[in-house]
Design an enzyme around this catalytic site. Structure first.
Site, mmCIF file in Angstrom:
data_model
loop_
_atom_site.group_PDB
_atom_site.id
_atom_site.type_symbol
_atom_site.label_atom_id
_atom_site.label_comp_id
_atom_site.label_asym_id
_atom_site.label_seq_id
_atom_site.Cartn_x
_atom_site.Cartn_y
_atom_site.Cartn_z
ATOM 1 C CG ASP A 98 -2.154 -0.923 0.928
ATOM 2 O OD1 ASP A 98 -2.545 -1.051 -0.238
ATOM 3 O OD2 ASP A 98 -2.679 -1.495 1.895
ATOM 4 C CG ASP A 164 -7.338 -3.850 -1.528
ATOM 5 O OD1 ASP A 164 -7.779 -4.917 -1.996
ATOM 6 O OD2 ASP A 164 -7.672 -3.419 -0.413
HETATM 7 N N1 GLY Z 1 -6.825 -1.280 0.960
HETATM 8 C C1 GLY Z 1 -7.571 -1.777 2.054
HETATM 9 C C2 GLY Z 1 -9.009 -1.445 2.028
HETATM 10 O O1 GLY Z 1 -9.554 -0.978 1.049
HETATM 11 O O2 GLY Z 1 -9.629 -1.689 3.049
#
Ligand code: GLY
Length: 386
Positions: A98, A164
């Site tokens: 992320d 994601d």
């Molecule tokens: N990237 C984690 C979420 O969308 O919860």
């Protein structure tokens, strides 16, 4: 829905946004918030502290508002946060895939707006961390460093990918463009192809995850993830697919990415149309209990507006009108425009099964980020962040 035209509604919401964001910026400044308590943001309240995956969203909102208004107070606060995020890079073993969510709306945005050399280094450092997570045998980017205990997944997460990551890939496209080194973009394209094959279903719905043997690259299964369960369709994950594949199309011109983004968009539009345009946490969950996730709606709206930029004139209306319907339905039910309270979009939900007690039907910073981006896109005032 009220009788205002879309343009009248947009103009009214934009005026409210200017008031609310100015008040929030004065109060919140260079804090790094996630969810308010009793109407007030706190600093570094996200899981993960300085390494939390949501830490780029408040600076992203500030850069968007700086782009729209030229008000220097937004820029000053965003620059301070970007400097604070240096610390997470020093503890890089705590970071997962992320880093795109974290450093695109902070360091890349800073560099785009100011040319700041330190911001450039932070963004490139983050891109190298993301590239370092690539598994060349399986042609995917590993998501996490550790198993998340509430999810029904194997202890070994070295071969786990999640949808994601599609929003993290623009960091790699950016790094290739800046450095002239195509390896970053090659990794992004290979990962996108793997996600396209193993996460997106034929009908445009999405799994959250795909699990591979990290040594051989062999596909093993699609665990349930943050949605209702195996075979369901977690709405925020679907929004990451819509927006992420559209962005991969933006940077590569690969028509298959646009086709995938559209297929996922059509599944989302159909699911929203039968539910008054309000995003459920999962589009394949039992009717009861009713659980919303406004953040999925905001990110979906941005994805639809991104698609609208890449299709022919006669196709645009579907995506723009659907974005308006989501934004207006959510505004009527979820938004808080009181400038004395932090956060705008209520009814965000982090996990369908809230075993972590992290948040169901609460404002979450990424809901607000994507609201701001969507409104500014529609006003023609947005910064190209991703
Ligand atoms: N990237 C984690 C979420 O969308 O919860």
């Amino acid at each position: 829905m009220n009788s205002l035209s879309n343009q009248e509604w947009l103009d009214q919401v934009y005026d409210k946004l200017l008031v609310k964001m100015k008040a929030e910026c004065d109060r919140v400044g260079s804090m790094i918030p996630c969810t308010p308590k009793d109407g007030r943001y706190e600093d570094l309240d996200a899981a993960g502290g300085i390494s939390g995956w949501t830490n780029g969203f408040w600076p992203g909102m500030l850069w968007q508002m700086y782009e729209a208004t030229g008000d220097e107070s937004y820029k000053a606060a965003a620059q301070k946060i970007d400097e604070r995020l240096e610390e997470a890079l020093q503890e890089f073993e705590t970071l997962g895939h992320d880093v795109g969510f974290m450093y695109i709306p902070s360091s890349v945005a800073n560099y785009r707006k100011t040319g700041d050399k330190c911001a450039y280094r932070r963004a490139l450092h983050a891109a190298t961390i993301l590239a370092g997570r690539y598994n060349p045998t399986g042609r995917f980017i590993r998501a996490w460093n550790h198993r998340i205990s509430v999810l029904d997944i194997r202890d070994d997460v070295s071969g786990l990918i999640i949808i994601d990551c599609m929003i993290n890939l623009p960091l790699l496209y950016w790094a290739s463009k800046e450095t002239g080194d195509s390896r970053f973009a090659q990794i992004a394209v290979n990962h996108a192809k793997t996600a396209q094959q193993y996460i997106v279903r034929d009908d445009g719905s999405t799994n959250h995850m795909a699990d591979f043997d990290s040594a051989t690259g062999e596909f093993l299964s699609n665990p349930g993830g943050q949605g209702y369960g195996v075979g369901s369709c977690w709405s925020r994950g679907l929004s990451w697919a819509i927006y992420g594949f559209a962005l991969s199309y933006r940077y590569t011109g690969d028509e298959s990415f646009l086709a995938t983004a559209k297929k996922c968009a059509h599944y989302a539009i159909a699911s929203l149309a039968v539910n008054d345009w309000l995003p459920l946490v999962d589009y394949r969950a039992p009717e009861e209990p009713v659980k919303y996730d406004s953040t999925a709606g905001m990110a979906t709206a941005c994805g639809l507006l991104e698609i609208a930029e890449h299709v022919g004139d006669l196709e645009k209306k579907l995506y723009i009108e659907a974005a308006f319907r989501i934004l207006r339905a959510c505004d009527a039910k979820f938004n808080n425009w009181n400038p004395d309270e932090d956060a705008i979009v209520g009814y965000g939900t982090m996990f369908y099964h809230d075993d972590y007690n992290m948040g169901t039907h609460v404002p979450i910073i990424y809901g607000d980020y994507y609201l701001v981006e969507a409104i500014l896109r529609l006003k023609g005032k947005a910064l190209q962040i991703w």
